[in-house]
Design an enzyme around this catalytic site. Structure first.
Site, PDB file in Angstrom:
ATOM      1  N   LYS A 105      -5.659   2.720  -8.498  1.00  0.00           N
ATOM      2  CA  LYS A 105      -7.006   2.795  -9.136  1.00  0.00           C
ATOM      3  C   LYS A 105      -7.807   1.479  -8.844  1.00  0.00           C
ATOM      4  O   LYS A 105      -8.960   1.642  -8.675  1.00  0.00           O
ATOM      5  CB  LYS A 105      -6.787   2.975 -10.828  1.00  0.00           C
ATOM      6  CG  LYS A 105      -6.543   4.504 -11.146  1.00  0.00           C
ATOM      7  CD  LYS A 105      -7.315   5.442 -10.942  1.00  0.00           C
ATOM      8  CE  LYS A 105      -7.299   5.936  -9.522  1.00  0.00           C
ATOM      9  NZ  LYS A 105      -6.566   7.295  -9.500  1.00  0.00           N
ATOM     10  N   HIS A 165      12.564 -11.052  -4.046  1.00  0.00           N
ATOM     11  CA  HIS A 165      13.106 -10.808  -2.575  1.00  0.00           C
ATOM     12  C   HIS A 165      11.665 -10.973  -1.813  1.00  0.00           C
ATOM     13  O   HIS A 165      11.829 -10.523  -0.284  1.00  0.00           O
ATOM     14  CB  HIS A 165      13.504  -9.467  -2.374  1.00  0.00           C
ATOM     15  CG  HIS A 165      14.804  -9.190  -3.274  1.00  0.00           C
ATOM     16  ND1 HIS A 165      15.842  -9.907  -2.958  1.00  0.00           N
ATOM     17  CD2 HIS A 165      14.827  -8.697  -4.362  1.00  0.00           C
ATOM     18  CE1 HIS A 165      16.898  -9.505  -3.847  1.00  0.00           C
ATOM     19  NE2 HIS A 165      16.174  -8.722  -4.601  1.00  0.00           N
TER      20      HIS A 165
HETATM   21  C1  F6R Z   1      -7.164   8.520  -5.731  1.00  0.00           C
HETATM   22  C2  F6R Z   1      -7.381   9.867  -5.461  1.00  0.00           C
HETATM   23  C3  F6R Z   1      -6.807  10.243  -4.250  1.00  0.00           C
HETATM   24  C4  F6R Z   1      -6.374  11.680  -4.282  1.00  0.00           C
HETATM   25  C5  F6R Z   1      -5.728  12.083  -2.731  1.00  0.00           C
HETATM   26  C6  F6R Z   1      -5.094  13.486  -2.849  1.00  0.00           C
HETATM   27  O1  F6R Z   1      -7.967   8.201  -7.100  1.00  0.00           O
HETATM   28  O2  F6R Z   1      -8.089  10.720  -6.133  1.00  0.00           O
HETATM   29  O3  F6R Z   1      -5.757   9.316  -3.926  1.00  0.00           O
HETATM   30  O4  F6R Z   1      -5.164  11.665  -5.027  1.00  0.00           O
HETATM   31  O5  F6R Z   1      -6.819  12.134  -1.861  1.00  0.00           O
HETATM   32  O6  F6R Z   1      -6.169  14.251  -3.281  1.00  0.00           O
HETATM   33  P1  F6R Z   1      -5.650  15.741  -3.761  1.00  0.00           P
HETATM   34  O7  F6R Z   1      -5.049  15.613  -5.101  1.00  0.00           O
HETATM   35  O8  F6R Z   1      -7.026  16.613  -3.682  1.00  0.00           O
HETATM   36  O9  F6R Z   1      -4.822  16.579  -2.827  1.00  0.00           O
END
Ligand code: F6R
Length: 609
Positions: free
Chosen positions: A486, A505
């Site tokens: 995030k 490590h």
């Molecule tokens: C980070 C984020 C991405 C999604 C990833 C998968 O905040 O939103 O890492 O989690 O692109 O997306 P979905 O869940 O739509 O397959």
């Protein structure tokens, strides 16, 4: 979540309703529809898909009706289809209704109405409403709506129109948003203010139980007792974009704050009345198939992958089946060892991520059964999986995933407990204990949100640093990975998450004076170990903000600052722990002047490899 719009005036209603629905598409967009009243009676058009499909269906039609209602849907009861789209109509075709919410007792009502000769066309809970209004209608739509809602259990914002009283809309709300927009010789209704802003800034905000009789030149509001109430006009001062964000500065912050609601919605209908069993109606495995699972592979990308990591800890601990978690783009190319005894769980908010979809197909090609955890009804992942657990986060607009992640965690807990209950790996009392806690977690999530001041303070102090470290053990390590992602994606700070025991490590070499370290220490059984790891980084003069469960005050002796999360069952802690990390990333990004909702180089849905 759905969106509703209504109009009564002297202009053509349909374009105004469509315009309003466009502003509400963030509330749901798997189907939409309108119903209008003109000199020939009631006309209804509804279409599965985005609003553009409805617009296509309406193109070229004469749109001169000046009274109408519209709806954009995010399916709960009944898959997205033309038939299940709103508006729904009564048996005699004279009454049309749009509804946002859930009618919990619709099955009983449907049975009762069917026994009186009513014929239902859709699979929705909503359709009982126009039928009930028809049943109670004795020449006064307000009275019929009041009688109808006295039989409804659940949450709703409802609008009804009738051929017999064609100059008005009758609307009512209970636990779902609805506002009245006041115009000159025209009036409006909508789920949310953005849908009204093109036409008016004068609104009435409604209370639960309020019944609105909306005509072109008059708005009458009755409270729950039937007494006419005088409302104060609420003047909207925000611009349209601000209004869509519901008063928050960014969609991300709005979505972070929606988590208590999203957690509750994702649990709705999935815990038995006695509170001792998980009900997952969308899983169609036989008891033998569940008992036959030898291995579970969870595959996903990004934040969804991090939810899978929590899933691994929880399933292994509660169900004692070995679980592998794999990044979808790796899984599909590494010749994975899976077969018919493997259960593959794919996790995807959008249900359209190219790598996750390819992993799903690869798993099925090799004979594994696939359970999809997704937030989007009828998405590609949902359509191709054998079983589905929907998360009810509602549409997520901000690129950085927040409420999707915490609802994915709920799905992981439900799946783990469901498997445990079928494989007898947990005592009934222990399952109930976790479920009791899970049901109450939204209240604790709200407490965490209400305590954002120290996080904001830390963010302000350290926002100009270019590096940060997240450390944790066990479940805390899985959450640390999400916290660090995030922070990276929206603030562009270089952040790394480490299993705290792994620091010495190699990574300890990077810990220098003043570097911010976010230490997660919510797991009782690993607490002492975490205290030692915090001491390790403190000895290198790092600045430590620790997250611990209430009562673990010992950590104050070693960390510079401590954020406490409310006491909960240790396996459920990730839902509460991640919220301060989301807020931390958010405020760091804000203090650095970043475009929080649209971080550079990133897209919400990654549909290419
Ligand atoms: C980070 C984020 C991405 C999604 C990833 C998968 O905040 O939103 O890492 O989690 O692109 O997306 P979905 O869940 O739509 O397959």
């Amino acid at each position: 979540m759905c969106g509703v719009v209504g109009y009564v005036g002297s202009s053509p209603a349909t374009p105004i309703i469509l315009e309003g629905l466009k502003k509400l598409e963030y509330r749901g967009y798997d189907s939409s529809g309108v119903a209008v009243l003109d000199k020939d009676g009631l006309k209804v058009e509804k279409k599965m898909g985005r609003l553009a499909e409805l617009e296509k269906a309406l193109a070229g039609r004469e749109l001169d009706a000046t009274v109408g209602i519209g709806h954009t849907r995010w399916a709960t009861h009944g898959r997205p289809s033309d038939v299940n789209a709103h508006p729904h109509t009564s048996n005699d075709g004279k009454i049309a209704v749009v509804h946002n919410g859930i009618i919990e007792n619709y099955l009983q009502l449907r049975e009762w109405l069917t026994s009186r000769g009513h014929v239902f066309k859709s699979e929705t809970d909503t359709e009982v409403i126009p039928h009930l209004i028809e049943h109670f209608y004795k020449g006064d739509l307000v009275e019929a709506v009041q009688k109808t809602v006295s039989h409804l259990e659940g949450s709703y914002a409802i609008m009804a129109i009738s051929v017999d009283q064609p100059d008005r809309i009758v609307a009512v709300r209970q636990d779902m948003p609805l506002v009245v927009g006041l115009g000159e010789g025209e009036n409006f209704l909508a789920s949310d203010i953005p849908a009204l802003l093109k036409y008016t800034r004068n609104c009435y905000l409604l209370n639960d139980g309020d019944v609105v009789e909306l005509r072109a030149d008059q708005v009458v509001i009755r409270d729950i007792t039937g007494k006419i109430v005088q409302k104060e006009i609420f003047k909207v001062t925000w611009d349209a974009e601000e209004a869509e964000k519901g008063g928050y500065d960014h969609f991300m912050l709005k979505e972070i704050h929606e988590q208590p609601r999203a957690l509750r919605d994702t649990l709705k209908g999935r815990i038995s009345h006695k509170g001792d069993k998980v009900i997952l109606e969308e899983i169609n495995m036989t008891p033998e198939q569940i008992k036959g699972i030898k291995k579970i592979v969870i595959t996903a990308c990004g934040t969804a992958y991090h939810a899978g990591l929590v899933g691994k800890y929880v399933i292994e601990q509660l169900v004692r089946i070995p679980v592998e978690v794999d990044i979808a783009s790796e899984f599909r190319y590494r010749d994975p060892i899976i077969d018919k005894d493997t259960l593959v769980v794919v996790v995807s908010q959008s249900g359209e991520t190219a790598d996750t979809l390819a992993a799903l197909r690869e798993a099925r090609r090799r004979g594994a059964r696939v359970v999809a955890v997704t937030n989007v009804i009828a998405s590609s992942v949902a359509r191709e999986a054998d079983d589905i657990i929907y998360t009810w986060a509602g549409p997520e607009i901000s690129v950085a995933s927040t409420k999707a992640y915490t609802t994915q965690l709920v799905a992981m807990y439900l799946l783990a407990l469901y498997l445990a209950q079928h494989r007898n790996t947990m005592a009934a009392g222990n399952i109930k204990e976790i479920l009791d806690e899970l049901k109450e977690l939204y209240v604790k999530a709200q407490d965490v949100l209400d305590n954002e001041a120290p996080i904001k303070e830390f963010a302000e102090k350290y926002s100009q640093h270019e590096d940060a470290f997240f450390i944790g053990r066990g479940l805390d390590y899985a959450v640390a990975l999400e916290g660090s992602l995030k922070l990276k994606e929206i603030s562009y700070i270089h952040a790394e998450a480490y299993a705290a025991g792994e620091l010495k490590h190699g990574t300890l070499a990077l810990i220098v004076e003043n570097i911010p370290v976010i230490a997660l220490a919510t797991q009782q059984s690993l607490f002492e170990k975490m205290v030692s790891n915090i001491k390790e980084v403190k000895a290198r003069d790092a600045r430590v903000i620790a997250l611990a469960m209430e009562g673990h005050t010992e950590v104050e002796k070693v960390a510079d600052q401590v954020i406490y999360i409310p006491k909960t069952h240790p396996v459920l802690a990730p839902i509460l722990t991640v919220i301060p990390l989301q807020l931390l990333a958010y405020y760091m990004a804000v203090y650095r002047g970043c475009d929080v909702d649209k971080p550079r180089n990133l897209a919400k849905s990654v549909t290419v490899e």
